[in-house]
Design an enzyme around this catalytic site. Structure first.
Site, PDB file in Angstrom:
ATOM      1  N   CYS A 156       0.810  -1.235   0.000  1.00  0.00           N
ATOM      2  CA  CYS A 156       0.000   0.000   0.000  1.00  0.00           C
ATOM      3  C   CYS A 156       0.830   1.266   0.000  1.00  0.00           C
ATOM      4  O   CYS A 156       0.341   2.322  -0.390  1.00  0.00           O
ATOM      5  CB  CYS A 156      -0.875   0.044   1.248  1.00  0.00           C
ATOM      6  SG  CYS A 156      -1.859  -1.404   1.428  1.00  0.00           S
TER       7      CYS A 156
HETATM    8  N1  CO8 Z   1     -21.298  -9.207   1.509  1.00  0.00           N
HETATM    9  C1  CO8 Z   1     -22.173  -9.308   2.535  1.00  0.00           C
HETATM   10  N2  CO8 Z   1     -21.786  -9.445   3.823  1.00  0.00           N
HETATM   11  C2  CO8 Z   1     -20.479  -9.484   4.094  1.00  0.00           C
HETATM   12  C3  CO8 Z   1     -19.503  -9.376   3.064  1.00  0.00           C
HETATM   13  C4  CO8 Z   1     -19.964  -9.245   1.733  1.00  0.00           C
HETATM   14  N3  CO8 Z   1     -19.116  -9.140   0.675  1.00  0.00           N
HETATM   15  N4  CO8 Z   1     -18.276  -9.424   3.618  1.00  0.00           N
HETATM   16  C5  CO8 Z   1     -18.473  -9.556   4.951  1.00  0.00           C
HETATM   17  N5  CO8 Z   1     -19.790  -9.610   5.247  1.00  0.00           N
HETATM   18  C6  CO8 Z   1     -20.439  -9.779   6.563  1.00  0.00           C
HETATM   19  C7  CO8 Z   1     -19.562 -10.567   7.510  1.00  0.00           C
HETATM   20  O1  CO8 Z   1     -19.809 -11.939   7.400  1.00  0.00           O
HETATM   21  C8  CO8 Z   1     -19.979 -10.027   8.842  1.00  0.00           C
HETATM   22  O2  CO8 Z   1     -21.133 -10.681   9.287  1.00  0.00           O
HETATM   23  P1  CO8 Z   1     -21.307 -11.029  10.858  1.00  0.00           P
HETATM   24  O3  CO8 Z   1     -21.281  -9.697  11.554  1.00  0.00           O
HETATM   25  O4  CO8 Z   1     -22.612 -11.730  10.873  1.00  0.00           O
HETATM   26  O5  CO8 Z   1     -20.099 -11.859  11.219  1.00  0.00           O
HETATM   27  C9  CO8 Z   1     -20.330  -8.598   8.564  1.00  0.00           C
HETATM   28  O6  CO8 Z   1     -20.600  -8.503   7.166  1.00  0.00           O
HETATM   29  C10 CO8 Z   1     -19.207  -7.680   8.920  1.00  0.00           C
HETATM   30  O7  CO8 Z   1     -17.987  -8.217   8.368  1.00  0.00           O
HETATM   31  P2  CO8 Z   1     -16.590  -7.578   8.591  1.00  0.00           P
HETATM   32  O8  CO8 Z   1     -16.331  -7.427  10.036  1.00  0.00           O
HETATM   33  O9  CO8 Z   1     -15.542  -8.294   7.779  1.00  0.00           O
HETATM   34  O10 CO8 Z   1     -16.885  -6.195   7.886  1.00  0.00           O
HETATM   35  P3  CO8 Z   1     -16.292  -4.774   8.143  1.00  0.00           P
HETATM   36  O11 CO8 Z   1     -17.397  -3.878   8.529  1.00  0.00           O
HETATM   37  O12 CO8 Z   1     -15.055  -4.785   8.962  1.00  0.00           O
HETATM   38  O13 CO8 Z   1     -15.836  -4.386   6.651  1.00  0.00           O
HETATM   39  C11 CO8 Z   1     -13.871  -4.340   5.308  1.00  0.00           C
HETATM   40  C12 CO8 Z   1     -14.929  -5.187   5.953  1.00  0.00           C
HETATM   41  C13 CO8 Z   1     -14.539  -3.471   4.253  1.00  0.00           C
HETATM   42  C14 CO8 Z   1     -12.821  -5.211   4.660  1.00  0.00           C
HETATM   43  C15 CO8 Z   1     -13.243  -3.428   6.389  1.00  0.00           C
HETATM   44  O14 CO8 Z   1     -12.846  -4.179   7.502  1.00  0.00           O
HETATM   45  C16 CO8 Z   1     -12.011  -2.678   5.885  1.00  0.00           C
HETATM   46  O15 CO8 Z   1     -12.012  -2.042   4.855  1.00  0.00           O
HETATM   47  N6  CO8 Z   1     -10.935  -2.710   6.663  1.00  0.00           N
HETATM   48  C17 CO8 Z   1      -9.709  -2.011   6.291  1.00  0.00           C
HETATM   49  C18 CO8 Z   1      -9.031  -2.874   5.387  1.00  0.00           C
HETATM   50  C19 CO8 Z   1      -7.848  -2.260   4.761  1.00  0.00           C
HETATM   51  O16 CO8 Z   1      -7.544  -1.092   4.762  1.00  0.00           O
HETATM   52  N7  CO8 Z   1      -7.136  -3.092   4.173  1.00  0.00           N
HETATM   53  C20 CO8 Z   1      -5.992  -2.714   3.508  1.00  0.00           C
HETATM   54  C21 CO8 Z   1      -6.061  -3.370   2.269  1.00  0.00           C
HETATM   55  S1  CO8 Z   1      -4.484  -3.703   1.730  1.00  0.00           S
HETATM   56  C22 CO8 Z   1      -4.023  -2.482   0.702  1.00  0.00           C
HETATM   57  O17 CO8 Z   1      -4.547  -1.409   0.744  1.00  0.00           O
HETATM   58  C23 CO8 Z   1      -3.019  -2.846  -0.354  1.00  0.00           C
HETATM   59  C24 CO8 Z   1      -2.520  -4.269  -0.274  1.00  0.00           C
HETATM   60  C25 CO8 Z   1      -1.844  -4.722  -1.494  1.00  0.00           C
HETATM   61  C26 CO8 Z   1      -2.746  -4.821  -2.699  1.00  0.00           C
HETATM   62  C27 CO8 Z   1      -3.363  -6.136  -2.903  1.00  0.00           C
HETATM   63  C28 CO8 Z   1      -4.079  -6.220  -4.233  1.00  0.00           C
HETATM   64  C29 CO8 Z   1      -4.736  -7.558  -4.561  1.00  0.00           C
END
Ligand code: CO8
Length: 373
Positions: A156
């Protein structure tokens, strides 16, 4: 000592967009088929059923509405679930060099630079499509640039860390003008069969020119006041893809070899780290967050950006102060803050301060405090 400026930015947007709805329809059809095919094993508890994805969840949890793909073919095909990109021969331009050059030409044009003005090329991104020769050297040859080039990977924070290296080279006098390119061709590394991460990323390429203020003639120049970097090891965002798989006798494309993360933990860990980092960086210039006209933040998640800017400003940042591009582009690995910069920098007035900041895998955080000239 010479001042260093960002004198031009370039953005290449892929030709194909994929909406949340399209992506979710394909994923859900894949999940239905998978669950049917593995009904017995799921019933016995040997396998987990694939849960449904939802477009509403994606937009609410991340702010993403759509993403771009270099090649769309194959991604929505439930019997494939990955882009279909034909391999190019060794004498053909690589895919990543191709998109790097698209962005590079735009940055060069914005900065009024010809190939002969550039001393070094840095290709910095989350993945390179081969180990060697460096993509940067291929780009260098294709554009007719003398000097030297190298690739670097910092997930990132690759874009900001690449700009840091350019800044240091110019300050040290080892280069006068550096082209930094981020060809984020990430779609081959996305696990489109994983409900939790299938929606997060999109492809893009960005580029910037950094040079000595003495040689700069671009219309919009931003002096880099200083750079600041931080890394802290974490397995919460990981791709274990690499050359060791052959010797390890493991599947080189298994789920652990593709992007995977503990998104909630990342959110909790990175937001305070990034806010502290930014406030320390500004304080080093006797600036407070209120003195910053524009925040070009990493684009991973809208709630993350809102939280970080709220921690810093004590209120929500406006769309003008902290532009969001991830609704259209999704998370583009290291390129997000550079897309925001490329699309939203021309309106600042002379003397206005801005900050570019990336945060994510590593963990890694990289920032540049800049002032419009
Ligand atoms: N559809 C429906 N429901 C879903 C989905 C979906 N797609 N995904 C999860 N849920 C459900 C889960 O099952 C969960 O249900 P329950 O509460 O019943 O267990 C509920 O929704 C909440 O799930 P999460 O806790 O996972 O959801 P969040 O509210 O935390 O959101 C995110 C998930 C969007 C991933 C969030 O946590 C986020 O964005 N976090 C930050 C992540 C971040 O910044 N990551 C960095 C990424 S890495 C980067 O930027 C570069 C890396 C290198 C590149 C790689 C390229 C391939």
């Amino acid at each position: 000592m010479t001042a260093v400026v960002i004198s031009g930015a370039g953005l290449w947007t892929p030709p194909h967009a994929i909406s949340n709805e399209e992506l979710v329809d394909a994923y859900n059809a894949f999940a239905d088929k998978y669950n049917q095919q593995h009904a017995e094993a799921i019933e016995n508890g040997e396998l987990e059923a694939k849960p449904k994805s939802s477009a509403e969840f994606i937009e609410k949890a991340s702010g993403i509405k759509s993403r771009f793909a270099y090649v769309k073919d194959g991604i929505l095909d439930i019997d494939r679930m990955r882009p279909a990109i034909p391999e190019r021969g060794e004498n053909e331009l690589s895919n990543q060099a191709e998109i790097a050059i698209e962005a590079a030409r735009k940055a060069m044009s914005a900065a009024n630079k010809e190939a002969c003005d550039i001393d070094a090329v840095i290709v910095s991104c989350a993945y390179t499509q081969r180990a060697y020769p460096a993509i940067a050297i291929e780009v260098q040859q294709e554009l007719g640039i003398d000097g030297f080039g190298f690739d670097m990977l910092v997930a990132c924070s690759a874009a900001t860390f690449g700009m840091h290296r350019a800044y240091e080279m110019i300050k040290a006098g080892t280069a006068g003008c550096v082209l930094v390119i981020n060809p984020e061709l990430v779609s081959p590394q996305i696990n489109y069969t994983d409900r939790d991460s299938h929606f997060i990323f999109g492809d893009v390429a960005t580029a910037v020119i950094l040079e000595s203020a003495d040689s700069a003639s671009g219309e919009h120049q931003y002096e880099v006041m200083s750079t600041k970097a931080l890394t802290k090891f974490s397995n919460n965002i990981r791709s274990s893809f690499g050359y060791m798989s052959r010797a390890n006798d493991v599947d080189p494309y298994g789920p652990d070899k593709l992007f995977h993360q503990a998104g909630r933990k990342v959110f909790k860990d990175v937001c305070p780290l990034a806010a502290e980092h930014i406030s320390e960086h500004l304080a080093a210039h006797q600036l407070t967050p209120a003195d910053v006209k524009r925040w070009w933040l990493h684009q991973a998640n809208i709630n993350m950006n809102l939280l970080i800017s709220k921690k810093l400003l004590g209120r929500d940042a406006t769309a003008d102060e902290a532009p969001i591009v991830l609704d259209r582009y999704a998370n583009t690995a290291s390129a997000g803050s550079v897309i925001a910069f490329a699309l939203h920098h021309e309106d600042l007035g002379s003397g206005d301060y801005g900050i570019l900041c990336s945060f994510g895998a590593g963990y890694s955080i990289g920032s540049l405090v800049v002032r419009k000239r």
